[in-house]
Design an enzyme around this catalytic site. Structure first.
Site, PDB file in Angstrom:
ATOM      1  N   SER B 202      12.143  -6.452  -5.912  1.00  0.00           N
ATOM      2  CA  SER B 202      12.762  -6.204  -4.621  1.00  0.00           C
ATOM      3  C   SER B 202      12.090  -7.041  -3.528  1.00  0.00           C
ATOM      4  CB  SER B 202      12.611  -4.714  -4.311  1.00  0.00           C
ATOM      5  OG  SER B 202      13.100  -4.448  -3.035  1.00  0.00           O
ATOM      6  N   ALA B 203      12.873  -7.430  -2.519  1.00  0.00           N
ATOM      7  CA  ALA B 203      12.340  -8.291  -1.454  1.00  0.00           C
ATOM      8  C   ALA B 203      11.374  -7.571  -0.524  1.00  0.00           C
ATOM      9  CB  ALA B 203      13.500  -8.869  -0.644  1.00  0.00           C
ATOM     10  N   THR B 243      30.122  -8.929  -2.739  1.00  0.00           N
ATOM     11  CA  THR B 243      29.810 -10.094  -1.910  1.00  0.00           C
ATOM     12  C   THR B 243      28.304 -10.215  -1.736  1.00  0.00           C
ATOM     13  OG1 THR B 243      31.888  -9.873  -0.722  1.00  0.00           O
ATOM     14  CG2 THR B 243      30.138 -11.101   0.380  1.00  0.00           C
ATOM     15  N   CYS B 328       3.014  19.233  -0.356  1.00  0.00           N
ATOM     16  CA  CYS B 328       3.077  20.492   0.365  1.00  0.00           C
ATOM     17  C   CYS B 328       4.406  20.630   1.102  1.00  0.00           C
ATOM     18  CB  CYS B 328       1.914  20.584   1.334  1.00  0.00           C
ATOM     19  SG  CYS B 328       1.563  22.245   1.872  1.00  0.00           S
TER      20      CYS B 328
END
Lengths: 137, 404
Positions: B202-203, B243, B328
């Site tokens: 991921s970038a 796209t 928590c």
């Protein structure tokens, strides 16, 4: 999640942190929660001959809401009679601190700690242990 | 000048590098074409930019540009890899092997596979967070089609023995997918040398934009195919329709180029800061590093401060953005499943903080962090009944904790 100003204030300036001598007969100690659940609360009360709570102390391992709930509880306990103290309801704590729903658990813990401390005091002084409703969590 | 708060949660996301932003900007306004528009200059320009990004990314992980499938991020890439392989190779088998410390994007995808009738083996890890290679090999059956093991863990930074894993996969004719999200751009990842068949990344974990990622899909030895999870115009060689996010892809490409260019110097500097932070914080009594320190990302440190609860501690270090393995906030009160998989007791898992440094972290910030954490731990321990008991020599295991 953003905490309310009151939670932050209690967290930054906790009231009544400390330890009372649990060996004394007029001191009641309540220890609730468990390390594996991420919160442990210890609440102590000191009671005078007129059944008035003259001092209250706490120590808490837990999140900000747990610390704030126990700090607030000690404030409310001081000056109350033991019987009055029993009427403190966890929802009062939720309201006062504006705890979010996910943190209601912390207030329940505080209520349990109060009742547990009172019971400890009662047992030490030969009074019958109160039947407390089974906690709801 | 020190600006507060200080960001030390770079495993969650990194800031966008200004050099990446500069590369992206023109593709949002002037060069806004659709990369799939084959009939005019706007489209060609966009396609060219995407191709250039493919080259930049391929250069970082040593693959062919044709082996990069753009997605919306690592979660989508994880889904596409696992579900896509499961469907494509259904005739060969239905068994997948993964580990209990994987990211939810992998674990939950595997849960989905089980609902579809697939079989999944969840390997345990040792105290350092590493899988057992022998156990991995023993888990392989003639129905096994995929081994899905992450390159480096997001919570503790532990790096799995990827080359050994891929060798085992190859020996048994099983595909090897790795979630490379935390590793790519931070440490050298070479899909050829590492023997990886599919890899998600991921970038936004490497100073690029959010909302864009990629899946590496090997084309030779063996030729890997995945069934598309999204139907549409057949973009990305039919494996991922939609796209293309051109500015995002340009950003991912630039981030990859910068990672390749700056990795050695960044790593040396970041690792030195991390080591100093860790060394200083470990001077705090009863504090422990979680996970392997030998096989670990250079910018990550996960430390438990016993007798202090993580979320309470995060509130105490309000000028530091860090993360905790405590839960928590959740209704279940269950702490991090990763820390528990390493064998940490619940109370230690509740007491952990994760520090993630970046190329923008400064020495001054580390100094501040050290002081801030030390102070907060000391303050909270004064308030902790468990710390008091510990100091009095009471064995906490001997206490009958209230049912709760």
């Amino acid at each position: 999640m953003a905490y309310s100003d009151k939670v932050i204030d209690h967290y930054n300036n906790p009231r009544n942190v400390g330890t009372l001598d649990k060996a004394k007969n007029n001191v009641g100690t309540g220890l609730v929660g468990a390390p594996e659940c991420g919160d442990v609360m210890r609440l102590q009360i000191e009671v005078d001959e007129n059944q008035i709570i003259t001092d209250a102390k706490f120590k808490t391992f837990g999140c900000g809401s747990a610390i704030a709930s126990s700090s607030l509880a000690t404030e409310w306990l001081k000056g109350k009679s033991v019987d009055e103290a029993l009427t403190i309801d966890n929802m009062d704590i939720v309201e006062e601190l504006a705890l979010p729903p996910v943190k209601i658990h912390c207030s329940v813990l505080a209520e349990d700690a109060i009742k547990s401390a009172i019971n400890d005091y009662r047992v030490k002084n030969g009074l019958p242990e109160l039947e407390l409703p089974k906690s709801h969590h | 000048m020190l600006t507060l708060p200080i960001y030390l949660d770079n495993n969650a996301t990194t800031p966008l590098d200004p050099r990446v932003l500069d590369a992206m900007l023109p593709y949002m306004t002037k060069m806004f074409g659709n990369a799939a528009s084959r009939n005019h200059a706007f489209g060609w320009q966009a396609e060219e930019a995407v191709d250039y990004a493919r080259d930049q990314i391929a250069a970082l992980i040593n693959c062919s540009p044709k082996e990069i499938i753009f997605t919306s991020g690592a979660t989508e890439s994880d889904n596409l890899a696992i579900k896509g392989v499961f469907e494509m190779y259904a005739s060969k088998g239905n068994h997948i092997i993964t580990a209990t410390t994987e990211h939810k994007a992998v674990l939950d995808t595997c849960k989905h596979i089980e609902k579809l009738g697939g079989k999944v083996t969840y390997l345990p890890v040792d105290a350092k967070g590493l899988i057992d290679l022998k156990q991995l090999e023993e888990a392989i059956t003639d129905k096994t089609i995929l081994i899905s093991l992450m390159y480096a863990n997001n919570e503790v930074g532990v790096i799995q023995p990827v080359r050994e894993i891929s060798a085992i996969a190859k020996k048994h004719g099983v595909l090897f997918f790795t979630d490379g999200t935390q590793a790519v751009g931070k440490i050298p990842v070479d899909v050829e040398a590492d023997g990886i068949d599919l890899m998600a990344f991921s970038a936004h974990k490497m100073y690029g934009p959010k909302g864009v990622g990629a899946l590496y899909v090997r084309r030779k030895n063996p030729r890997v195919k995945v069934t598309a999870q999204m139907d549409g115009g057949g973009h990305e060689r039919g494996m991922r329709s939609g796209t293309l996010n051109v500015p995002g892809i340009v950003g991912l490409g630039k981030a990859a180029e910068l990672a390749k260019q700056d990795m050695a110097s960044d790593t040396a500097r970041i690792a030195a800061m991390r080591d100093r932070l860790e060394r200083e914080l470990l001077t705090i009594e009863e504090s422990y590093v979680n996970g392997s320190v030998e096989h670990r990302l250079p910018h990550v440190s996960n430390i438990s401060f016993k007798y202090v609860e993580g979320e309470g501690l995060m509130m105490g270090v309000k000028d530091l953005a860090v993360s905790s393995g405590s839960a928590c906030t959740s209704a279940s009160l269950e702490p991090s499943y990763v820390l528990k998989a390493l064998g940490l007791s619940d109370d230690l898992a509740h007491s952990s903080l994760r520090f993630g440094l970046s190329r923008f972290t400064t020495d001054e910030e580390i100094d501040y962090a050290i002081g801030h954490v030390k102070e907060a731990v000391a303050k909270l321990r004064e308030m902790s009944p468990l710390w008091e008991m510990f100091k009095e020599g009471i064995d906490l295991n001997s206490i009958e904790w209230a049912e709760h």
